[in-house]
Design a protein around this motif. Sequence first.
Motif, PDB file in Angstrom:
ATOM      1  N   TRP A 114      10.114  49.591  83.393  1.00 40.94           N
ATOM      2  CA  TRP A 114       9.713  49.773  84.795  1.00 40.94           C
ATOM      3  C   TRP A 114       8.619  48.788  85.195  1.00 40.94           C
ATOM      4  O   TRP A 114       8.696  48.158  86.238  1.00 40.94           O
ATOM      5  N   TRP A 115       7.616  48.622  84.331  1.00 38.21           N
ATOM      6  CA  TRP A 115       6.524  47.706  84.684  1.00 38.21           C
ATOM      7  C   TRP A 115       7.016  46.267  84.747  1.00 38.21           C
ATOM      8  O   TRP A 115       6.612  45.496  85.604  1.00 38.21           O
ATOM      9  N   GLY A 116       7.867  45.897  83.832  1.00 39.81           N
ATOM     10  CA  GLY A 116       8.399  44.537  83.840  1.00 39.81           C
ATOM     11  C   GLY A 116       9.176  44.267  85.115  1.00 39.81           C
ATOM     12  O   GLY A 116       9.066  43.194  85.710  1.00 39.81           O
ATOM     13  N   ARG A 117       9.958  45.269  85.555  1.00 38.37           N
ATOM     14  CA  ARG A 117      10.768  45.085  86.763  1.00 38.37           C
ATOM     15  C   ARG A 117       9.909  45.016  88.024  1.00 38.37           C
ATOM     16  O   ARG A 117      10.344  44.543  89.060  1.00 38.37           O
ATOM     17  N   GLN A 118       8.698  45.523  87.925  1.00 40.29           N
ATOM     18  CA  GLN A 118       7.791  45.513  89.082  1.00 40.29           C
ATOM     19  C   GLN A 118       7.160  44.140  89.315  1.00 40.29           C
ATOM     20  O   GLN A 118       6.427  43.961  90.276  1.00 40.29           O
ATOM     21  N   MET A 119       7.395  43.200  88.427  1.00 35.81           N
ATOM     22  CA  MET A 119       6.643  41.949  88.482  1.00 35.81           C
ATOM     23  C   MET A 119       7.099  41.004  89.602  1.00 35.81           C
ATOM     24  O   MET A 119       7.350  39.829  89.392  1.00 35.81           O
ATOM     25  N   LEU A 120       7.163  41.557  90.791  1.00 38.16           N
ATOM     26  CA  LEU A 120       7.512  40.784  91.976  1.00 38.16           C
ATOM     27  C   LEU A 120       6.197  40.201  92.514  1.00 38.16           C
ATOM     28  O   LEU A 120       5.710  40.559  93.579  1.00 38.16           O
ATOM     29  N   ILE A 121       5.613  39.335  91.698  1.00 40.50           N
ATOM     30  CA  ILE A 121       4.277  38.802  91.999  1.00 40.50           C
ATOM     31  C   ILE A 121       4.253  37.311  91.672  1.00 40.50           C
ATOM     32  O   ILE A 121       5.023  36.846  90.842  1.00 40.50           O
ATOM     33  N   TRP A 122       3.334  36.604  92.339  1.00 46.29           N
ATOM     34  CA  TRP A 122       3.255  35.157  92.145  1.00 46.29           C
ATOM     35  C   TRP A 122       1.807  34.726  91.998  1.00 46.29           C
ATOM     36  O   TRP A 122       0.907  35.295  92.610  1.00 46.29           O
ATOM     37  N   GLY A 123       1.611  33.690  91.191  1.00 44.92           N
ATOM     38  CA  GLY A 123       0.250  33.209  90.958  1.00 44.92           C
ATOM     39  C   GLY A 123       0.197  31.698  90.882  1.00 44.92           C
ATOM     40  O   GLY A 123       1.212  31.006  90.994  1.00 44.92           O
ATOM     41  N   VAL A 124      -1.014  31.214  90.688  1.00 45.25           N
ATOM     42  CA  VAL A 124      -1.246  29.784  90.500  1.00 45.25           C
ATOM     43  C   VAL A 124      -2.001  29.632  89.182  1.00 45.25           C
ATOM     44  O   VAL A 124      -2.956  30.367  88.929  1.00 45.25           O
ATOM     45  N   HIS A 125      -1.534  28.706  88.354  1.00 44.40           N
ATOM     46  CA  HIS A 125      -2.196  28.466  87.068  1.00 44.40           C
ATOM     47  C   HIS A 125      -2.783  27.061  87.075  1.00 44.40           C
ATOM     48  O   HIS A 125      -2.091  26.109  87.418  1.00 44.40           O
ATOM     49  N   VAL A 126      -4.054  26.957  86.707  1.00 37.35           N
ATOM     50  CA  VAL A 126      -4.724  25.656  86.681  1.00 37.35           C
ATOM     51  C   VAL A 126      -5.149  25.339  85.245  1.00 37.35           C
ATOM     52  O   VAL A 126      -5.855  26.132  84.612  1.00 37.35           O
ATOM     53  N   HIS A 127      -4.701  24.191  84.739  1.00 37.91           N
ATOM     54  CA  HIS A 127      -5.066  23.739  83.393  1.00 37.91           C
ATOM     55  C   HIS A 127      -6.169  22.685  83.497  1.00 37.91           C
ATOM     56  O   HIS A 127      -6.064  21.775  84.311  1.00 37.91           O
ATOM     57  N   VAL A 128      -7.187  22.803  82.661  1.00 36.55           N
ATOM     58  CA  VAL A 128      -8.211  21.752  82.576  1.00 36.55           C
ATOM     59  C   VAL A 128      -8.348  21.334  81.113  1.00 36.55           C
ATOM     60  O   VAL A 128      -8.534  22.180  80.229  1.00 36.55           O
ATOM     61  N   GLY A 129      -8.243  20.020  80.865  1.00 42.75           N
ATOM     62  CA  GLY A 129      -8.334  19.494  79.505  1.00 42.75           C
ATOM     63  C   GLY A 129      -9.723  19.660  78.915  1.00 42.75           C
ATOM     64  O   GLY A 129     -10.732  19.497  79.603  1.00 42.75           O
ATOM     65  N   VAL A 130      -9.770  19.991  77.631  1.00 39.98           N
ATOM     66  CA  VAL A 130     -11.041  20.165  76.912  1.00 39.98           C
ATOM     67  C   VAL A 130     -10.982  19.283  75.658  1.00 39.98           C
ATOM     68  O   VAL A 130      -9.976  19.253  74.964  1.00 39.98           O
ATOM     69  N   ASN A 131     -12.072  18.564  75.385  1.00 41.97           N
ATOM     70  CA  ASN A 131     -12.017  17.529  74.345  1.00 41.97           C
ATOM     71  C   ASN A 131     -12.363  17.992  72.935  1.00 41.97           C
ATOM     72  O   ASN A 131     -12.393  17.200  72.005  1.00 41.97           O
ATOM     73  N   SER A 132     -12.650  19.293  72.768  1.00 38.87           N
ATOM     74  CA  SER A 132     -12.926  19.773  71.416  1.00 38.87           C
ATOM     75  C   SER A 132     -12.563  21.246  71.302  1.00 38.87           C
ATOM     76  O   SER A 132     -12.892  22.047  72.189  1.00 38.87           O
ATOM     77  N   VAL A 133     -11.921  21.596  70.218  1.00 36.42           N
ATOM     78  CA  VAL A 133     -11.523  22.986  69.996  1.00 36.42           C
ATOM     79  C   VAL A 133     -12.755  23.897  69.959  1.00 36.42           C
ATOM     80  O   VAL A 133     -12.694  25.061  70.340  1.00 36.42           O
ATOM     81  N   HIS A 134     -13.909  23.336  69.554  1.00 38.98           N
ATOM     82  CA  HIS A 134     -15.120  24.156  69.430  1.00 38.98           C
ATOM     83  C   HIS A 134     -15.707  24.560  70.780  1.00 38.98           C
ATOM     84  O   HIS A 134     -16.546  25.443  70.856  1.00 38.98           O
ATOM     85  N   LYS A 135     -15.275  23.873  71.844  1.00 40.25           N
ATOM     86  CA  LYS A 135     -15.805  24.208  73.173  1.00 40.25           C
ATOM     87  C   LYS A 135     -14.938  25.241  73.902  1.00 40.25           C
ATOM     88  O   LYS A 135     -15.382  25.847  74.874  1.00 40.25           O
ATOM     89  N   VAL A 136     -13.698  25.380  73.441  1.00 43.35           N
ATOM     90  CA  VAL A 136     -12.726  26.158  74.217  1.00 43.35           C
ATOM     91  C   VAL A 136     -13.191  27.591  74.485  1.00 43.35           C
ATOM     92  O   VAL A 136     -13.233  28.040  75.629  1.00 43.35           O
ATOM     93  N   LEU A 137     -13.554  28.308  73.430  1.00 43.60           N
ATOM     94  CA  LEU A 137     -13.907  29.720  73.617  1.00 43.60           C
ATOM     95  C   LEU A 137     -15.255  29.923  74.306  1.00 43.60           C
ATOM     96  O   LEU A 137     -15.370  30.793  75.170  1.00 43.60           O
ATOM     97  N   PRO A 138     -16.285  29.106  73.985  1.00 49.23           N
ATOM     98  CA  PRO A 138     -17.531  29.244  74.755  1.00 49.23           C
ATOM     99  C   PRO A 138     -17.307  29.044  76.258  1.00 49.23           C
ATOM    100  O   PRO A 138     -17.835  29.803  77.076  1.00 49.23           O
ATOM    101  N   ILE A 139     -16.508  28.026  76.633  1.00 43.16           N
ATOM    102  CA  ILE A 139     -16.244  27.797  78.061  1.00 43.16           C
ATOM    103  C   ILE A 139     -15.437  28.956  78.637  1.00 43.16           C
ATOM    104  O   ILE A 139     -15.750  29.485  79.704  1.00 43.16           O
TER     105      ILE A 139
END
Length: 383
Positions: free
Chosen positions: A129-154
Amino acid sequence: MGHRTVEFNASPRPTLGVEWEMVLVDRHSRDVASRAAEVLETVDREPSATGARVTKELLRNTLEVVTGVCDTVPEIAEDLTESLASVRRVTDPLGLDLMCAGTHPFARWDEQLVTPDERYAELLERTQWWGRQMLIWGVHVHVGVNSVHKVLPILNTLLNHYPHLQALSASSPYWNGFDTGYASNRAQMFQQLPTAGLPFQFGTWKEFEGYVDDMFVTGVIDSLSDVRWDIRPSPHFGTIEVRVCDGTPSLRELRALTAFIHCLVVHLDARLEAGEHLPTMPPWHVQENKWRASRYGLEAEIIVDAAGRERLVTDDLDEWLNRLEPVARQLDCADDLAVVAQIPRHGASYQRQRATYDAARARGDEHPLRDVVDSLVAEMRQG
Protein backbone atom coordinates in the motif's frame (compact mmCIF):
# COMPACT_ATOMS: atom_id res chain seq x y z
CA MET A 1 30.46 -5.05 11.85
CA GLY A 2 30.83 -6.33 8.30
CA HIS A 3 33.86 -6.08 6.06
CA ARG A 4 32.18 -4.75 2.96
CA THR A 5 34.05 -1.77 1.55
CA VAL A 6 32.24 1.01 -0.28
CA GLU A 7 34.59 2.80 -2.67
CA PHE A 8 33.91 6.52 -2.92
CA ASN A 9 35.00 7.87 -6.33
CA ALA A 10 36.02 11.28 -5.05
CA SER A 11 35.39 14.26 -7.34
CA PRO A 12 38.39 16.55 -7.80
CA ARG A 13 36.03 19.58 -8.04
CA PRO A 14 32.69 20.42 -6.40
CA THR A 15 30.79 19.43 -9.55
CA LEU A 16 27.01 19.59 -9.85
CA GLY A 17 24.36 17.25 -11.19
CA VAL A 18 20.59 17.53 -10.99
CA GLU A 19 17.76 15.01 -11.40
CA TRP A 20 14.41 16.71 -11.99
CA GLU A 21 11.31 14.51 -11.82
CA MET A 22 8.30 15.77 -13.71
CA VAL A 23 4.81 14.52 -14.40
CA LEU A 24 2.85 14.26 -17.64
CA VAL A 25 -0.52 15.99 -17.47
CA ASP A 26 -3.38 15.49 -19.92
CA ARG A 27 -4.15 18.87 -21.49
CA HIS A 28 -7.89 18.22 -21.41
CA SER A 29 -8.59 16.60 -18.03
CA ARG A 30 -5.59 18.11 -16.15
CA ASP A 31 -5.12 14.66 -14.59
CA VAL A 32 -1.83 12.77 -14.81
CA ALA A 33 -1.24 10.78 -17.99
CA SER A 34 0.52 7.39 -18.00
CA ARG A 35 2.26 7.99 -21.32
CA ALA A 36 5.93 8.21 -20.39
CA ALA A 37 6.87 5.15 -22.46
CA GLU A 38 5.42 6.76 -25.59
CA VAL A 39 7.31 9.99 -24.90
CA LEU A 40 10.59 8.24 -24.11
CA GLU A 41 10.42 6.16 -27.25
CA THR A 42 10.38 9.30 -29.38
CA VAL A 43 12.71 11.44 -27.27
CA ASP A 44 15.37 8.76 -27.35
CA ARG A 45 15.46 8.78 -31.13
CA GLU A 46 16.50 12.43 -31.18
CA PRO A 47 20.29 12.43 -31.36
CA SER A 48 22.15 14.45 -28.76
CA ALA A 49 25.85 14.79 -28.18
CA THR A 50 25.50 13.64 -24.59
CA GLY A 51 23.16 10.70 -24.97
CA ALA A 52 19.90 10.07 -23.13
CA ARG A 53 19.15 12.71 -20.55
CA VAL A 54 15.52 11.73 -20.05
CA THR A 55 14.77 8.53 -18.16
CA LYS A 56 11.87 6.48 -16.83
CA GLU A 57 10.75 6.40 -13.23
CA LEU A 58 8.55 4.16 -11.06
CA LEU A 59 5.26 5.44 -12.46
CA ARG A 60 4.34 5.63 -16.12
CA ASN A 61 3.22 9.24 -15.68
CA THR A 62 6.73 10.36 -14.70
CA LEU A 63 9.82 11.45 -16.61
CA GLU A 64 13.13 12.28 -15.01
CA VAL A 65 15.38 14.82 -16.68
CA VAL A 66 19.02 14.26 -15.69
CA THR A 67 21.90 16.66 -16.32
CA GLY A 68 25.44 15.76 -17.23
CA VAL A 69 28.26 16.64 -14.85
CA CYS A 70 28.37 20.45 -14.61
CA ASP A 71 30.50 22.98 -12.75
CA THR A 72 28.02 25.80 -12.24
CA VAL A 73 24.31 26.50 -11.86
CA PRO A 74 24.15 28.35 -15.22
CA GLU A 75 25.53 25.19 -16.87
CA ILE A 76 22.89 23.10 -15.10
CA ALA A 77 20.20 25.47 -16.36
CA GLU A 78 21.44 25.28 -19.92
CA ASP A 79 21.53 21.49 -19.78
CA LEU A 80 17.99 21.23 -18.34
CA THR A 81 16.60 23.80 -20.79
CA GLU A 82 17.91 21.78 -23.70
CA SER A 83 16.47 18.50 -22.38
CA LEU A 84 13.15 20.14 -21.59
CA ALA A 85 12.89 21.51 -25.12
CA SER A 86 13.48 18.05 -26.57
CA VAL A 87 10.76 16.63 -24.30
CA ARG A 88 8.28 19.36 -25.25
CA ARG A 89 8.85 18.72 -28.95
CA VAL A 90 7.33 15.31 -28.26
CA THR A 91 4.73 16.12 -25.57
CA ASP A 92 3.19 19.23 -27.15
CA PRO A 93 1.82 17.42 -30.24
CA LEU A 94 0.55 14.58 -28.01
CA GLY A 95 -1.65 16.96 -26.01
CA LEU A 96 0.48 16.55 -22.91
CA ASP A 97 1.72 19.22 -20.55
CA LEU A 98 4.59 19.02 -18.07
CA MET A 99 4.23 19.85 -14.42
CA CYS A 100 6.44 19.53 -11.38
CA ALA A 101 5.39 19.62 -7.74
CA GLY A 102 5.73 17.28 -4.76
CA THR A 103 2.27 15.89 -5.54
CA HIS A 104 -0.49 16.32 -8.13
CA PRO A 105 -3.45 18.09 -6.46
CA PHE A 106 -6.14 15.53 -7.30
CA ALA A 107 -4.67 12.50 -9.12
CA ARG A 108 -5.73 9.15 -7.68
CA TRP A 109 -2.81 7.01 -6.51
CA ASP A 110 -4.81 3.80 -7.04
CA GLU A 111 -5.27 4.47 -10.75
CA GLN A 112 -1.59 4.80 -11.64
CA LEU A 113 0.26 2.40 -13.91
CA VAL A 114 3.70 1.21 -12.96
CA THR A 115 6.65 1.17 -15.38
CA PRO A 116 7.44 -2.43 -16.34
CA ASP A 117 10.75 -3.08 -14.61
CA GLU A 118 11.84 -5.89 -12.34
CA ARG A 119 13.22 -3.55 -9.70
CA TYR A 120 9.98 -1.55 -9.51
CA ALA A 121 7.86 -4.71 -9.42
CA GLU A 122 9.89 -5.99 -6.50
CA LEU A 123 9.65 -2.68 -4.67
CA LEU A 124 5.85 -2.70 -4.91
CA GLU A 125 5.53 -6.37 -4.04
CA ARG A 126 7.46 -5.60 -0.88
CA THR A 127 6.05 -2.22 0.12
CA GLN A 128 2.43 -2.81 -0.95
CA TRP A 129 0.00 0.00 0.00
CA TRP A 130 2.74 2.48 0.89
CA GLY A 131 4.68 1.74 -2.26
CA ARG A 132 1.58 2.30 -4.38
CA GLN A 133 1.03 5.65 -2.69
CA MET A 134 4.29 7.02 -4.06
CA LEU A 135 2.60 9.44 -6.43
CA ILE A 136 5.21 12.02 -5.48
CA TRP A 137 8.02 13.89 -7.21
CA GLY A 138 11.26 15.44 -6.06
CA VAL A 139 14.48 17.08 -7.14
CA HIS A 140 17.86 15.54 -6.37
CA VAL A 141 21.02 17.65 -6.35
CA HIS A 142 24.48 16.05 -6.43
CA VAL A 143 27.58 17.96 -5.32
CA GLY A 144 31.06 16.48 -5.84
CA VAL A 145 33.26 15.99 -2.78
CA ASN A 146 37.02 15.51 -3.10
CA SER A 147 37.65 13.19 -0.15
CA VAL A 148 35.77 10.29 1.39
CA HIS A 149 36.74 11.66 4.82
CA LYS A 150 34.67 14.81 4.27
CA VAL A 151 31.48 13.12 3.11
CA LEU A 152 29.89 12.26 6.45
CA PRO A 153 30.94 15.42 8.34
CA ILE A 154 29.39 17.54 5.55
CA LEU A 155 26.30 15.33 5.35
CA ASN A 156 25.72 15.46 9.11
CA THR A 157 25.92 19.25 9.13
CA LEU A 158 23.75 19.61 6.03
CA LEU A 159 21.00 18.08 8.19
CA ASN A 160 20.95 21.36 10.14
CA HIS A 161 19.73 22.96 6.89
CA TYR A 162 17.10 20.37 6.18
CA PRO A 163 14.22 22.61 7.27
CA HIS A 164 15.40 25.55 5.15
CA LEU A 165 15.46 23.40 2.01
CA GLN A 166 12.18 21.66 2.82
CA ALA A 167 10.33 24.90 3.59
CA LEU A 168 11.61 26.68 0.48
CA SER A 169 10.71 23.82 -1.85
CA ALA A 170 7.48 22.59 -0.21
CA SER A 171 4.98 22.07 -3.01
CA SER A 172 2.70 19.23 -1.92
CA PRO A 173 -0.18 20.61 0.17
CA TYR A 174 -2.83 18.65 -1.76
CA TRP A 175 -3.22 14.91 -1.97
CA ASN A 176 -5.96 12.93 -3.70
CA GLY A 177 -8.11 16.07 -3.88
CA PHE A 178 -7.72 17.11 -0.24
CA ASP A 179 -5.73 19.81 1.49
CA THR A 180 -3.54 17.85 3.89
CA GLY A 181 -2.76 20.84 6.11
CA TYR A 182 0.95 20.23 5.37
CA ALA A 183 3.26 22.38 3.28
CA SER A 184 4.99 19.16 2.16
CA ASN A 185 2.90 16.03 2.37
CA ARG A 186 5.53 14.35 0.20
CA ALA A 187 8.12 14.52 2.99
CA GLN A 188 5.80 12.61 5.32
CA MET A 189 4.85 10.01 2.74
CA PHE A 190 8.22 9.18 1.27
CA GLN A 191 9.69 8.26 4.65
CA GLN A 192 7.21 5.36 4.93
CA LEU A 193 9.39 3.28 2.60
CA PRO A 194 12.04 1.09 4.22
CA THR A 195 15.46 2.83 4.23
CA ALA A 196 13.84 6.15 3.23
CA GLY A 197 13.75 9.23 5.46
CA LEU A 198 16.52 10.85 7.45
CA PRO A 199 20.01 9.36 7.26
CA PHE A 200 21.79 7.99 10.29
CA GLN A 201 24.55 10.26 11.52
CA PHE A 202 27.63 8.09 11.19
CA GLY A 203 30.95 9.37 12.53
CA THR A 204 33.19 7.48 10.13
CA TRP A 205 33.04 5.96 6.65
CA LYS A 206 33.82 2.58 8.25
CA GLU A 207 30.62 2.83 10.28
CA PHE A 208 28.70 3.61 7.07
CA GLU A 209 30.30 0.55 5.43
CA GLY A 210 29.22 -1.54 8.41
CA TYR A 211 25.64 -0.31 7.99
CA VAL A 212 25.69 -1.12 4.26
CA ASP A 213 27.07 -4.58 5.02
CA ASP A 214 24.32 -5.22 7.57
CA MET A 215 21.66 -4.11 5.07
CA PHE A 216 22.98 -6.51 2.42
CA VAL A 217 23.40 -9.41 4.87
CA THR A 218 19.85 -9.05 6.21
CA GLY A 219 18.37 -8.62 2.72
CA VAL A 220 17.06 -5.09 3.31
CA ILE A 221 18.80 -3.84 0.15
CA ASP A 222 19.98 -5.42 -3.10
CA SER A 223 22.03 -2.42 -4.18
CA LEU A 224 23.32 0.79 -2.67
CA SER A 225 20.67 2.79 -4.52
CA ASP A 226 18.04 1.09 -2.31
CA VAL A 227 19.25 3.32 0.53
CA ARG A 228 16.77 6.12 -0.14
CA TRP A 229 17.82 8.65 2.49
CA ASP A 230 16.87 12.33 2.17
CA ILE A 231 20.60 13.12 2.01
CA ARG A 232 22.95 10.31 1.07
CA PRO A 233 26.46 9.64 -0.12
CA SER A 234 26.51 8.65 -3.78
CA PRO A 235 29.80 6.73 -3.87
CA HIS A 236 29.59 5.83 -7.55
CA PHE A 237 29.42 9.50 -8.58
CA GLY A 238 31.66 10.79 -5.78
CA THR A 239 28.94 13.13 -4.56
CA ILE A 240 26.65 13.99 -1.70
CA GLU A 241 23.11 13.72 -3.03
CA VAL A 242 20.54 16.06 -1.49
CA ARG A 243 17.05 14.63 -1.99
CA VAL A 244 15.21 16.86 0.46
CA CYS A 245 13.41 19.12 -2.01
CA ASP A 246 9.85 18.63 -3.17
CA GLY A 247 9.32 18.72 -6.91
CA THR A 248 10.17 22.24 -8.03
CA PRO A 249 7.67 23.91 -10.38
CA SER A 250 9.98 26.22 -12.31
CA LEU A 251 13.54 26.31 -13.55
CA ARG A 252 14.04 29.64 -11.77
CA GLU A 253 13.31 28.11 -8.38
CA LEU A 254 15.26 24.97 -9.22
CA ARG A 255 18.29 27.13 -10.03
CA ALA A 256 17.89 28.96 -6.71
CA LEU A 257 17.70 25.78 -4.64
CA THR A 258 20.61 24.20 -6.52
CA ALA A 259 22.70 27.32 -5.88
CA PHE A 260 21.85 27.22 -2.16
CA ILE A 261 22.86 23.54 -1.92
CA HIS A 262 26.05 24.07 -3.95
CA CYS A 263 27.09 27.01 -1.75
CA LEU A 264 26.35 25.14 1.48
CA VAL A 265 28.43 22.10 0.54
CA VAL A 266 31.38 24.20 -0.68
CA HIS A 267 31.17 26.43 2.41
CA LEU A 268 31.20 23.41 4.75
CA ASP A 269 34.05 21.85 2.79
CA ALA A 270 36.12 25.04 3.21
CA ARG A 271 35.49 25.01 6.96
CA LEU A 272 36.72 21.41 7.15
CA GLU A 273 39.81 22.40 5.13
CA ALA A 274 40.44 25.17 7.66
CA GLY A 275 40.52 22.55 10.42
CA GLU A 276 37.15 23.50 11.88
CA HIS A 277 34.87 21.00 13.58
CA LEU A 278 31.44 21.29 11.94
CA PRO A 279 28.38 21.75 14.18
CA THR A 280 25.74 19.02 14.28
CA MET A 281 22.46 18.49 16.08
CA PRO A 282 21.11 15.41 17.81
CA PRO A 283 18.89 13.24 15.58
CA TRP A 284 15.80 14.14 17.61
CA HIS A 285 16.22 17.85 16.77
CA VAL A 286 16.81 17.03 13.09
CA GLN A 287 13.68 14.87 13.05
CA GLU A 288 11.58 17.54 14.73
CA ASN A 289 12.82 20.15 12.23
CA LYS A 290 11.83 17.91 9.33
CA TRP A 291 8.32 17.60 10.74
CA ARG A 292 7.97 21.33 11.46
CA ALA A 293 9.16 22.34 7.99
CA SER A 294 6.91 19.84 6.26
CA ARG A 295 3.91 20.93 8.35
CA TYR A 296 4.40 24.71 8.55
CA GLY A 297 6.72 25.44 5.62
CA LEU A 298 8.13 28.97 5.75
CA GLU A 299 6.26 29.68 8.97
CA ALA A 300 8.14 26.98 10.87
CA GLU A 301 10.00 27.81 14.06
CA ILE A 302 13.08 25.64 13.73
CA ILE A 303 15.74 24.40 16.13
CA VAL A 304 19.06 25.88 15.03
CA ASP A 305 21.66 24.27 17.29
CA ALA A 306 22.36 21.44 19.70
CA ALA A 307 21.50 23.74 22.62
CA GLY A 308 17.91 23.87 21.35
CA ARG A 309 17.78 27.55 20.34
CA GLU A 310 14.82 28.28 18.06
CA ARG A 311 14.25 30.79 15.28
CA LEU A 312 11.80 31.43 12.52
CA VAL A 313 13.16 29.55 9.51
CA THR A 314 13.07 32.66 7.29
CA ASP A 315 15.11 34.71 9.79
CA ASP A 316 17.76 32.02 9.94
CA LEU A 317 17.69 31.72 6.15
CA ASP A 318 18.41 35.44 5.65
CA GLU A 319 21.49 35.16 7.82
CA TRP A 320 22.76 32.15 5.85
CA LEU A 321 22.20 33.80 2.50
CA ASN A 322 24.39 36.72 3.62
CA ARG A 323 27.06 34.35 4.85
CA LEU A 324 27.07 32.40 1.57
CA GLU A 325 27.23 35.43 -0.75
CA PRO A 326 31.03 35.28 -1.25
CA VAL A 327 30.83 31.53 -1.96
CA ALA A 328 28.09 32.17 -4.53
CA ARG A 329 30.26 34.70 -6.35
CA GLN A 330 33.10 32.20 -6.44
CA LEU A 331 30.73 29.51 -7.82
CA ASP A 332 29.14 31.81 -10.41
CA CYS A 333 25.64 31.59 -8.88
CA ALA A 334 25.23 34.88 -7.00
CA ASP A 335 22.10 35.83 -8.99
CA ASP A 336 20.57 32.42 -8.38
CA LEU A 337 21.29 32.51 -4.66
CA ALA A 338 19.65 35.95 -4.52
CA VAL A 339 16.43 34.37 -5.85
CA VAL A 340 16.26 32.19 -2.72
CA ALA A 341 15.49 35.32 -0.68
CA GLN A 342 12.59 36.11 -3.01
CA ILE A 343 10.82 32.78 -2.47
CA PRO A 344 9.42 33.74 0.96
CA ARG A 345 8.40 37.14 -0.43
CA HIS A 346 6.49 35.77 -3.43
CA GLY A 347 5.28 32.68 -1.61
CA ALA A 348 6.65 29.15 -1.81
CA SER A 349 4.84 26.76 -4.15
CA TYR A 350 2.53 25.37 -1.43
CA GLN A 351 1.42 28.95 -0.63
CA ARG A 352 0.91 29.84 -4.29
CA GLN A 353 -1.11 26.67 -4.84
CA ARG A 354 -3.42 27.46 -1.92
CA ALA A 355 -3.83 31.06 -3.09
CA THR A 356 -4.80 29.82 -6.59
CA TYR A 357 -7.30 27.40 -5.06
CA ASP A 358 -8.87 30.09 -2.84
CA ALA A 359 -9.15 32.51 -5.75
CA ALA A 360 -10.81 29.85 -7.93
CA ARG A 361 -13.30 29.01 -5.19
CA ALA A 362 -14.07 32.68 -4.66
CA ARG A 363 -14.91 32.90 -8.38
CA GLY A 364 -17.29 29.98 -7.93
CA ASP A 365 -15.13 27.64 -9.99
CA GLU A 366 -16.44 24.06 -9.94
CA HIS A 367 -12.98 22.46 -10.12
CA PRO A 368 -10.59 24.75 -8.22
CA LEU A 369 -7.87 22.08 -8.09
CA ARG A 370 -7.77 22.11 -11.90
CA ASP A 371 -6.83 25.76 -11.65
CA VAL A 372 -4.00 24.72 -9.34
CA VAL A 373 -2.76 22.29 -12.01
CA ASP A 374 -3.06 25.03 -14.64
CA SER A 375 -0.96 27.37 -12.50
CA LEU A 376 1.75 24.71 -12.04
CA VAL A 377 1.80 23.90 -15.77
CA ALA A 378 2.11 27.63 -16.55
CA GLU A 379 4.98 28.11 -14.06
CA MET A 380 6.89 25.24 -15.61
CA ARG A 381 6.37 26.60 -19.10
CA GLN A 382 7.38 30.14 -18.17
CA GLY A 383 10.51 28.82 -16.47
